[in-house]
Motif scaffolding. Sequence first.
Motif, PDB file in Angstrom:
ATOM      1  N   TYR A 121       0.868  -1.133  -0.026  1.00 16.82           N
ATOM      2  CA  TYR A 121       0.127  -0.076   0.074  1.00 16.82           C
ATOM      3  C   TYR A 121       0.983   1.389  -0.038  1.00 16.82           C
ATOM      4  N   LEU A 122       1.954   1.256   0.681  1.00 13.99           N
ATOM      5  CA  LEU A 122       2.883   2.459   0.899  1.00 13.99           C
ATOM      6  C   LEU A 122       3.585   2.538  -0.385  1.00 13.99           C
ATOM      7  N   TRP A 123       3.987   1.405  -0.871  1.00 15.42           N
ATOM      8  CA  TRP A 123       4.714   1.662  -2.184  1.00 15.42           C
ATOM      9  C   TRP A 123       3.764   2.030  -3.461  1.00 15.42           C
ATOM     10  N   ALA A 124       2.531   1.644  -3.346  1.00 17.06           N
ATOM     11  CA  ALA A 124       1.283   2.207  -4.457  1.00 17.06           C
ATOM     12  C   ALA A 124       1.277   3.642  -4.187  1.00 17.06           C
ATOM     13  N   LEU A 125       1.134   4.244  -3.030  1.00 18.28           N
ATOM     14  CA  LEU A 125       0.997   5.760  -2.548  1.00 18.28           C
ATOM     15  C   LEU A 125       2.209   6.550  -2.973  1.00 18.28           C
ATOM     16  N   TRP A 126       3.453   5.976  -2.904  1.00 17.99           N
ATOM     17  CA  TRP A 126       4.634   6.329  -3.196  1.00 17.99           C
ATOM     18  C   TRP A 126       4.866   6.700  -4.851  1.00 17.99           C
ATOM     19  N   GLU A 127       4.281   5.545  -5.441  1.00 20.76           N
ATOM     20  CA  GLU A 127       4.336   5.635  -6.935  1.00 20.76           C
ATOM     21  C   GLU A 127       3.152   6.899  -7.497  1.00 20.76           C
ATOM     22  N   LYS A 128       1.985   6.763  -6.663  1.00 25.66           N
ATOM     23  CA  LYS A 128       0.977   7.746  -6.906  1.00 25.66           C
ATOM     24  C   LYS A 128       1.551   9.068  -6.957  1.00 25.66           C
ATOM     25  N   TYR A 129       2.346   9.345  -5.989  1.00 23.97           N
ATOM     26  CA  TYR A 129       2.408  10.762  -5.730  1.00 23.97           C
ATOM     27  C   TYR A 129       4.080  11.195  -6.162  1.00 23.97           C
ATOM     28  N   THR A 130       4.894  10.442  -6.873  1.00 24.91           N
ATOM     29  CA  THR A 130       6.077  10.561  -7.436  1.00 24.91           C
ATOM     30  C   THR A 130       5.982  10.757  -9.064  1.00 24.91           C
TER      31      THR A 130
END
Length: 130
Positions: A121-130
């Motif tokens: 989940y954190l990885w997906a959020l990271w990719e979404k906002y970078t």
Amino acid sequence: MERRRPPFIRSRLNSFGYALKGISAAFRSEVNLRWHVISAGMVVAAGLYLSLTALEWVVICFAIGLVWMAELFNTALEVVVNLVSPNHHPLAGKAKDIAAGAVLVASLTAMVAGLFVFLPYLWALWEKYT
């Protein structure tokens, strides 16, 4: 005159009451248990925010329960050791250290379980906002 035992349901309710009394006493006296409760609250909040799956909730609940259970056993053992050995004794210290080690193992196990659940989940959020 023979003393009567309480009915089955009443004795079960008494057992729950004693258990809750013990948890409450440990919560009031043990700073580490309070930290575990606060940490669990943050993990639950993160899980609600990320909409964990049912299986992920099972993993998180078991991890939280494992840590709380280890901390409660550790607290109970410390109380008994202090009762039977109020003065410093190497074996009393060893017993306390081993129980503290069990809490550490439970906490590290819960952390690894949490990483397996939350990292995607954190990885997906990271990719979404970078």
